[in-house]
Design a protein around this motif. Structure first.
Motif, PDB file in Angstrom:
ATOM      1  N   UNK A 131      38.279  20.353  28.313  1.00  0.00           N
ATOM      2  CA  UNK A 131      37.335  21.472  28.369  1.00  0.00           C
ATOM      3  C   UNK A 131      37.090  21.891  29.815  1.00  0.00           C
ATOM      4  N   UNK A 132      36.868  20.898  30.675  1.00  0.00           N
ATOM      5  CA  UNK A 132      36.647  21.162  32.094  1.00  0.00           C
ATOM      6  C   UNK A 132      37.861  21.892  32.692  1.00  0.00           C
ATOM      7  N   UNK A 133      39.057  21.417  32.296  1.00  0.00           N
ATOM      8  CA  UNK A 133      40.283  22.057  32.777  1.00  0.00           C
ATOM      9  C   UNK A 133      40.359  23.510  32.343  1.00  0.00           C
ATOM     10  N   UNK A 134      39.968  23.761  31.089  1.00  0.00           N
ATOM     11  CA  UNK A 134      40.021  25.132  30.579  1.00  0.00           C
ATOM     12  C   UNK A 134      39.058  26.047  31.328  1.00  0.00           C
ATOM     13  N   UNK A 135      37.879  25.499  31.704  1.00  0.00           N
ATOM     14  CA  UNK A 135      36.923  26.291  32.480  1.00  0.00           C
ATOM     15  C   UNK A 135      37.550  26.692  33.815  1.00  0.00           C
ATOM     16  N   UNK A 136      38.236  25.714  34.435  1.00  0.00           N
ATOM     17  CA  UNK A 136      38.868  26.002  35.729  1.00  0.00           C
ATOM     18  C   UNK A 136      39.975  27.036  35.581  1.00  0.00           C
ATOM     19  N   UNK A 137      40.824  26.855  34.575  1.00  0.00           N
ATOM     20  CA  UNK A 137      41.931  27.790  34.355  1.00  0.00           C
ATOM     21  C   UNK A 137      41.373  29.194  34.112  1.00  0.00           C
ATOM     22  N   UNK A 138      40.356  29.265  33.247  1.00  0.00           N
ATOM     23  CA  UNK A 138      39.760  30.562  32.927  1.00  0.00           C
ATOM     24  C   UNK A 138      39.196  31.222  34.159  1.00  0.00           C
ATOM     25  N   UNK A 139      38.469  30.464  34.978  1.00  0.00           N
ATOM     26  CA  UNK A 139      37.859  31.076  36.162  1.00  0.00           C
ATOM     27  C   UNK A 139      38.930  31.582  37.121  1.00  0.00           C
ATOM     28  N   UNK A 140      40.071  30.858  37.164  1.00  0.00           N
ATOM     29  CA  UNK A 140      41.156  31.320  38.040  1.00  0.00           C
ATOM     30  C   UNK A 140      41.737  32.628  37.516  1.00  0.00           C
ATOM     31  N   UNK A 141      42.001  32.687  36.200  1.00  0.00           N
ATOM     32  CA  UNK A 141      42.522  33.932  35.621  1.00  0.00           C
ATOM     33  C   UNK A 141      41.533  35.082  35.821  1.00  0.00           C
ATOM     34  N   UNK A 142      40.251  34.771  35.707  1.00  0.00           N
ATOM     35  CA  UNK A 142      39.235  35.816  35.853  1.00  0.00           C
ATOM     36  C   UNK A 142      39.196  36.352  37.283  1.00  0.00           C
ATOM     37  N   UNK A 143      39.358  35.456  38.249  1.00  0.00           N
ATOM     38  CA  UNK A 143      39.355  35.946  39.637  1.00  0.00           C
ATOM     39  C   UNK A 143      40.527  36.892  39.869  1.00  0.00           C
ATOM     40  N   UNK A 144      41.688  36.564  39.241  1.00  0.00           N
ATOM     41  CA  UNK A 144      42.859  37.441  39.357  1.00  0.00           C
ATOM     42  C   UNK A 144      42.541  38.811  38.757  1.00  0.00           C
ATOM     43  N   UNK A 145      41.988  38.795  37.530  1.00  0.00           N
ATOM     44  CA  UNK A 145      41.668  40.049  36.845  1.00  0.00           C
ATOM     45  C   UNK A 145      40.645  40.857  37.605  1.00  0.00           C
ATOM     46  N   UNK A 146      39.659  40.173  38.167  1.00  0.00           N
ATOM     47  CA  UNK A 146      38.609  40.864  38.913  1.00  0.00           C
ATOM     48  C   UNK A 146      39.205  41.580  40.129  1.00  0.00           C
ATOM     49  N   UNK A 147      40.151  40.886  40.773  1.00  0.00           N
ATOM     50  CA  UNK A 147      40.786  41.509  41.941  1.00  0.00           C
ATOM     51  C   UNK A 147      41.508  42.796  41.549  1.00  0.00           C
ATOM     52  N   UNK A 148      42.298  42.750  40.478  1.00  0.00           N
ATOM     53  CA  UNK A 148      43.016  43.961  40.074  1.00  0.00           C
ATOM     54  C   UNK A 148      42.050  45.050  39.620  1.00  0.00           C
ATOM     55  N   UNK A 149      40.936  44.627  39.052  1.00  0.00           N
ATOM     56  CA  UNK A 149      39.934  45.606  38.626  1.00  0.00           C
ATOM     57  C   UNK A 149      39.312  46.302  39.834  1.00  0.00           C
ATOM     58  N   UNK A 150      39.225  45.578  40.946  1.00  0.00           N
ATOM     59  CA  UNK A 150      38.602  46.180  42.131  1.00  0.00           C
ATOM     60  C   UNK A 150      39.552  47.148  42.833  1.00  0.00           C
ATOM     61  N   UNK A 151      40.841  47.118  42.443  1.00  0.00           N
ATOM     62  CA  UNK A 151      41.816  47.984  43.118  1.00  0.00           C
ATOM     63  C   UNK A 151      41.916  49.366  42.501  1.00  0.00           C
ATOM     64  N   UNK A 152      41.491  49.504  41.257  1.00  0.00           N
ATOM     65  CA  UNK A 152      41.740  50.767  40.571  1.00  0.00           C
ATOM     66  C   UNK A 152      40.499  51.291  39.867  1.00  0.00           C
TER      67      UNK A 152
END
Lengths: 235, 337
Positions: A131-152
């Motif tokens: 579960x802890x691992x999934x939280x970390x993976x999710x937060x990493x994917x979210x940071x990626x998505x947030x970055x692309x969201x800030x570009x457009x």
């Protein structure tokens, strides 16, 4: 920061996005659980978690697509950027809100764990490591998505680009085998989400390097997001 | 209260603001006037820290917007051109959100209720913003800007797109703001600025072309007035004739569709207090050119504004013309040699 977190988290449920993401994740996640545990009489949730790992890659862009693009498109970012708050708190609030939704979505695994523990012995520590691992993976994917969201300004562009990027991340391991240069494979291997997640957390191992890896991915993309927003003021 | 010095902003090659400087005193309502695309919104976005300038400084109550953005932003309430509203929120939850991000230390419920009452949105407080009419949306935006009683309130074209009744209501609201706040207010409608503001700043193509009280601006051109005359006679001859009258500054032939041959309408800009109507009559009667109509008008703020803006662009075009003429002459010289 808390105000922004609260508003962002609530707004997932003002629109259909929050409900949609949760419904689909619960449905498909439960299917994984059914196939990998119930049918084959298996008390481990390894199969379910690896299923959720891929699901996160596909669903996180939907969680993150609106974070900054919608604000920019509707010019509501003016209220945030002219308020006496630092850009870093705006980003942190949004990042944490999206991560919170992700945590809610993977909490469904608690039900699976509870069900199994009723019928057989269940390894709770391994579950919490996963579960802890999934939280970390999710937060990493979210940071990626947030970055692309800030570009457009367009949510559609944000979601498509993030999806392509996430699929590339998932395919990285497959690609590694086709690269003939060993030194290149060794370097790229270090960037594999699969390598850092599937080889440790679902097996009950919390390795320091894996934790640091996912936190670093988040840190890098959060930093890039803040640069992207700052850059907009100057262009 | 607000000090702006030497602001310059470029969007790529386009110079949006060119060395803009001005200051606003406490309790003043400053009108920001200019045609569309003159740089009003850009200036306001820089004042509020939404955009950065390429050079120049902005100080709000002594806080530099670049060096101490948090301190400066605490004292600003900003209503952008498009009110930054979240359509899926209710009015009250939106205002609570603004209250939260502005980190205000007033009593939350009381303060929000007071502001809703002042802006007249109490009766829609529980409704979703997306279901509100444009006038109400504008007021919710204004309420958002006023939350926390900021010292400086900046409003970017707050009356655009409203119906006449709503415009008057918003204008009255803005006048009321003067008691507590310093207001900077932009518009491309002159009568609005005239009725609301103490001082007007006219901006065109990124440059300030006038900065004065509305009264002074009218006074500047009060010595001048214009006459419209309908006169029969050969156009060129009449123009020369009119120019020979003392006090006539410039003669313009108005482009009216001619009803009769050799009858034109002329616009005369007159300087000085002297009434030239008698001179005009005698001059025309000497040459037997009948005067068919005469009408005098004072310059309104509208015309002052147009003049300021026109002069500015004329300077540029006349420069260009001179350059073009020079080139033509050079080309001719080359060909003839």
């Amino acid at each position: 920061m808390f105000t922004i977190f609260k508003k962002e988290f609530e707004s997932y449920f003002f629109s259909a996005i929050g409900y949609m993401v949760l419904t689909f994740l619960f449905l498909i996640g439960s299917l994984f659980f059914f196939i990998s545990s119930v049918i084959v009489n298996n008390s481990s949730l390894i199969g379910t978690f690896s299923g959720f790992f891929s699901l996160t890659a596909f669903f996180s862009p939907i969680i993150t697509m609106r974070l900054f693009s919608e604000e920019r498109n509707k010019k509501t970012d003016q209220v945030l950027l002219t308020a006496p708050v630092k850009i870093s708190s705006i980003i942190a609030g949004k990042y944490l809100a999206a991560t919170a939704l992700h945590v809610v979505s993977i909490s469904v695994t608690l039900i699976y764990a509870f069900v199994i523990s009723k019928f057989s012995s269940f390894d709770w520590p391994v579950f919490f490591a996963s579960f802890f691992g999934m939280v970390l993976v999710g937060s990493a994917f979210i940071s990626v998505g947030m970055f692309f969201s800030s570009l457009t300004e367009s949510q559609v562009v944000a979601v498509v680009v993030t999806l392509v990027f996430n699929v590339l991340i998932l395919m990285l391991d497959g690609l590694l085998y086709s690269i003939p240069f060993k030194f290149l494979t060794d370097i790229l291997k270090n960037f594999s989400f699969t390598e850092h997640f599937l080889q440790s957390f679902p097996l009950g191992m919390i390795k320091f390097k894996d934790v640091v890896f996912f936190l670093s991915v988040s840190a890098v993309f959060i930093f890039l997001t803040s640069r992207a927003i700052e850059k907009r003021r100057w262009s | 209260m607000v000090e702006v010095d030497g602001l310059t902003k470029r969007y790529g090659d386009h110079l949006a603001l060119n060395n803009v400087s001005f200051s606003v005193k406490e309790g003043e309502i400053l009108g920001f006037l200019g045609p569309n695309g003159a740089g009003k919104s850009t200036t306001m976005n820089i004042l509020t820290g939404y955009l950065s300038s390429n050079s120049g400084t902005v100080k709000i109550l002594g806080f530099d917007i670049m060096e101490n953005p948090i301190g400066a932003k605490k004292n600003i309430g900003y209503l952008p051109e498009v009110p930054p509203l979240y359509p899926e929120m209710t009015v009250i939850s939106y205002l609570k959100f603004i209250f939260g991000i502005k980190k205000i230390k007033l009593k939350k419920e009381e303060h929000i209720t007071e502001i809703m009452a002042n802006t007249g949105i109490l009766e829609v407080s529980g409704r979703l913003i997306k279901n509100l009419s444009k006038g109400y949306k504008q007021r919710v935006g204004l309420a958002g800007a006023l939350i926390g009683d900021p010292k400086v309130v900046i409003l970017d074209e707050p009356t655009v797109g409203l119906d006449p009744k709503q415009i008057i209501e918003i204008r009255n609201l803005i006048k009321d703001l003067k008691k507590k706040h310093t207001v900077i207010f932009s518009s491309h409608i002159l009568s609005e600025v005239q009725s609301v503001c103490d001082r007007v700043l006219v901006i065109n193509k990124g440059k300030i072309v006038a900065n004065d009280t509305t009264n002074n601006l009218s006074k500047q051109l009060k010595n001048k007035y214009a006459l419209r005359a309908i006169i029969e006679g050969k156009e060129e001859f009449i123009v020369d004739l009119l120019k020979s009258i003392e006090g006539v500054e410039c003669v313009e032939v108005l482009d009216n569709s001619k009803t009769q041959k050799d009858v034109n309408e002329y616009k005369l800009d007159v300087s000085g207090q002297k009434d030239i109507r008698r001179d005009l009559f005698f001059t025309l009667s000497k040459t037997s050119n009948p005067l068919l109509g005469l009408e005098s008008s004072n310059f309104s703020l509208e015309e002052i504004f147009l003049k300021l803006v026109e002069n500015d662009s004329k300077d540029e075009t006349s420069d260009k013309k001179i350059e073009n003429n020079k080139k033509e002459n050079e080309d001719l010289a080359r060909i003839s040699s």
